[in-house]
Scaffold this motif. Structure first.
Motif, PDB file in Angstrom:
ATOM      1  N   SER A 117       0.882  -1.177   0.000  1.00  0.00           N
ATOM      2  CA  SER A 117       0.000   0.000   0.000  1.00  0.00           C
ATOM      3  C   SER A 117       0.910   1.214   0.000  1.00  0.00           C
ATOM      4  O   SER A 117       2.127   1.084  -0.021  1.00  0.00           O
ATOM      5  N   SER A 118       0.322   2.385   0.087  1.00  0.00           N
ATOM      6  CA  SER A 118       1.151   3.558   0.350  1.00  0.00           C
ATOM      7  C   SER A 118       1.048   3.851   1.844  1.00  0.00           C
ATOM      8  O   SER A 118       0.462   3.059   2.599  1.00  0.00           O
ATOM      9  N   GLY A 119       1.591   4.982   2.273  1.00  0.00           N
ATOM     10  CA  GLY A 119       1.585   5.316   3.696  1.00  0.00           C
ATOM     11  C   GLY A 119       0.178   5.370   4.273  1.00  0.00           C
ATOM     12  O   GLY A 119      -0.053   4.958   5.417  1.00  0.00           O
TER      13      GLY A 119
ATOM     14  N   CYS B 238      -1.112   2.387   5.991  1.00  0.00           N
ATOM     15  CA  CYS B 238      -0.582   2.118   7.337  1.00  0.00           C
ATOM     16  C   CYS B 238      -1.179   3.047   8.386  1.00  0.00           C
ATOM     17  O   CYS B 238      -1.254   2.674   9.558  1.00  0.00           O
TER      18      CYS B 238
ATOM     19  N   VAL C 157       5.918   9.570   7.493  1.00  0.00           N
ATOM     20  CA  VAL C 157       5.970   9.298   6.054  1.00  0.00           C
ATOM     21  C   VAL C 157       7.083  10.118   5.385  1.00  0.00           C
ATOM     22  O   VAL C 157       7.845   9.583   4.578  1.00  0.00           O
TER      23      VAL C 157
ATOM     24  N   VAL D 195       4.276   5.266  11.141  1.00  0.00           N
ATOM     25  CA  VAL D 195       3.813   4.979   9.782  1.00  0.00           C
ATOM     26  C   VAL D 195       4.782   5.599   8.798  1.00  0.00           C
ATOM     27  O   VAL D 195       5.170   6.752   8.948  1.00  0.00           O
TER      28      VAL D 195
ATOM     29  N   GLY E 109       6.298   5.253   4.356  1.00  0.00           N
ATOM     30  CA  GLY E 109       6.026   4.733   3.011  1.00  0.00           C
ATOM     31  C   GLY E 109       7.335   4.633   2.246  1.00  0.00           C
ATOM     32  O   GLY E 109       8.348   5.220   2.641  1.00  0.00           O
TER      33      GLY E 109
ATOM     34  N   GLY F  60       3.837   0.290   2.233  1.00  0.00           N
ATOM     35  CA  GLY F  60       3.571   1.034   3.464  1.00  0.00           C
ATOM     36  C   GLY F  60       4.339   0.334   4.570  1.00  0.00           C
ATOM     37  O   GLY F  60       4.344  -0.896   4.647  1.00  0.00           O
TER      38      GLY F  60
END
Ligand code: PLP
Length: 407
Positions: A77-79, A82, A187, A206, A208, A220
Motif C-alpha cells: 500500500s502507500s503510507g 498504514c 511518512v 507509519v 512509506g 507502506g
C-alpha cells in the motif's frame, strides 16, 4: 491503432531531452542500483528463498526507525494504508483519538479517524506551525477517565514543510501519566531525519517507500511497539487486508498473507543497504545540510518566506516557499515542468497557489538540488516574480562552501 496514436501524441507532448528533475517531496529519486534491483524477473512469492529476503529486511528496517523492542511490518500500500492499519488494529470502534491539524496530511489522518468511526478530537493549529505540546497538554489533562486511546503526531507536515517535536509530545503523555498510544506519521521524515522509536516511546510509526527510502510508491511501512501489539488483543475493530496481527504472524515465518510486491522488496534491500552503509546519522546530517542550503537560497537569496513560521518548524525534507503577495504559484510550477523538465511540489488545500515546494529528501546531493533552485528561479522570473537572477544558487552555494560535508 488508437492507442498507438494517443501514445505518440502523449510522447510528443512530454518528451524533453536530458534528465527529468524530480523535486516533489515524494516520490523521490530512485538510485540506479535500486532501480536495477527492482528490474528483476517475477518470482514465486512462496518460493523457499523468500524468507531470506523478508526476514532480514524487516530486521534491518528496525535499524532505520531505531527500535529493538518493536516489530516492523509492511503492506502493499502507500503510507495511507498504514495510517489505517495502525488505527484499526489497536483501537475499538468509537474510541477517542487526539491529534493536531496544521496541514493537508495531519488533517487527512484525523479525517480518516472520523471516517473510520473513531471520535477524532482535532486541535487546529495555524498552517506553518506544528504540533503544539501545550494544546496536547490542555486536551489530555481534561481526559481524566483516559477516554483518549491514541495520540497522533505528524512529525513532518509535507504540505507546509513543518517539523514537529515528537519528544515534546511524549513528555506531555509521561508528565500526565496518560496511557494513550503515541502514533507518529513519519511518512516524510523516516530515513531522512532524526526519528527514534524506542528512545522516544513511540507506539506506532507509519511510513512509506517513496520518500526517504528512495523506492517507488507501493510499500507502506509500520513499526509497532510491544504496547501497540498488546493493544491489538483487545481491539474489536474488524480488519482483514490491513490486519497487523495476521501480517506479524506471517512475516515471522518469512512470508506474507497475500501476494507481496517482491520486486519492490528486492529494491528495498538495496536501498536499506545504501542507507546503512552511509550511516543513519550521516543520512540525517546530509539532509540537514542540503535543506539548510535550500533555505539560504529561499530566505537570503530570493528574499522570500517559508511557509514554516519559525526556524524550530523548519523541515529537513521539504521547503514550502511562499510566493509574494499577488503572485500565483501555479504557473511557476507549470513553467518549471514544461520549460525545464522540473517537477516542483504544488501548494495543497489552504495554501494552493500560495506556495510551491522543493522536496529535498532521499538520494540527493548539492548539484542535484542546485538544478531545482536554478529551475525554480527561472520559472519564478518568467512569471513576473521579482528576484535577482542567480541569487538563490549563490546563497545555497555559499552555505555549502562554508559548511562542507562531513564537518
Ligand atoms: N503523511 C504525510 C506526512 C505525507 O507526506 C503523505 C504523502 O505525501 C502521506 C501521509 C500519505 O502517504 P501516501 O501518499 O504514501 O499514502
Amino acid at each position: 491503432l488508437i492507442v498507438a496514436y494517443y501514445m505518440k501524441l502523449k510522447l510528443k507532448e512530454i518528451h524533453m531531452s536530458g534528465n527529468h528533475h524530480l523535486y516533489v517531496p515524494g516520490p523521490s529519486n530512485v538510485p540506479a542500483a535500486v532501480q536495477q534491483a527492482i528490474h528483476c524477473p517475477m518470482e514465486d512469492h512462496r518460493n523457499p528463498t523468500i524468507p531470506e529476503l523478508i526476514s532480514p529486511l524487516m530486521e534491518d528496517m528496525k535499524k532505520i526507525i531505531l527500535t529493538e523492542k518493536g516489530k516492523v511490518v509492511f503492506f502493499p500500500s502507500s503510507g495511507t494504508g498504514c495510517w489505517e492499519a495502525a488505527l484499526q488494529s489497536t483501537l475499538n470502534i468509537g474510541d477517542s483519538v487526539l491529534g493536531a491539524s496544521f496541514g493537508q496530511f495531519s488533517m487527512l489522518w484525523l479525517d480518516m479517524c472520523q471516517r473510520l468511526q473513531f471520535n477524532a478530537i482535532t486541535m487546529e493549529e495555524e498552517w506553518g506551525t506544528g504540533a503544539n505540546p501545550e494544546s496536547y497538554h490542555r486536551e489530555l489533562s481534561k481526559d481524566k477517565d483516559h477516554k483518549i486511546k491514541a495520540v497522533l503526531v505528524c512529525q513532518n507536515e509535507t504540505a507546509t514543510g513543518v517539523r514537529s517535536d515528537v519528544v515534546a509530545i511524549r513528555k506531555v503523555l509521561d508528565d500526565l501519566n496518560h496511557p494513550a498510544l503515541l502514533m507518529v506519521d513519519g511518512v516524510s521524515s523516516v530515513a531522512s531525519y532524526e526519528f527514534r522509536m524506542d528512545d522516544w516511546g513511540v507506539d506506532c510509526v507509519v511510513s512509506g517507500s517513496q520518500k526517504g527510502l528512495m523506492l517507488p510508491a507501493g510499500l507502506g511501512i509500520l513499526g509497532m511497539s510491544q504496547k501497540a501489539i498488546d493493544a491489538m488483543e483487545s481491539s474489536d475493530y474488524p480488519t482483514c487486508y490491513f490486519d497487523v496481527k495476521d501480517m506479524i504472524a506471517k512475516i515471522e515465518t518469512g512470508y506474507t498473507p497475500y501476494t507481496p510486491p517482491v520486486n519492490l522488496l528486492r529494491g528495498m534491500r538495496v536501498a536499506i543497504d545504501m542507507l546503512l552503509a552511509e550511516g543513519l546519522e550521516n543520512v540525517w546530517k546530509r539532509h540537514h545540510r542540503l535543506a539548510e542550503g535550500t533555505r539560504r537560497a529561499i530566505l537570503d537569496g530570493w528574499g522570500l518566506k517559508l511557509c514554516a513560521k519559525e526556524p524550530k518548524w523548519h523541515s529537513d525534507t521539504v521547503s514550502a516557499i511562499v510566493v509574494p503577495e499577488g503572485a500565483d504559484a501555479v504557473p511557476v510550477i507549470s513553467t518549471a515542468f514544461k520549460t525545464y523538465n522540473l517537477a516542483l511540489g504544488a501548494g495543497l488545500a489552504k495554501v494552493a497557489g500560495k506556495v510551491f515546494r522543493i522536496g529535498h529528501l532521499g538520494d540527493l546531493n548539492e548539484l542535484m538540488l542546485a538544478s531545482a533552485i536554478a529551475g525554480a528561479e527561472m520559472a519564478m522570473m518568467s512569471n513576473g516574480i521579482k528576484i535577482e537572477l542567480g541569487s538563490g544558487i549563490a546563497a545555497a552555494s555559499k552555505y555549502w562552501l562554508d559548511n562542507p560535508a562531513g564537518k
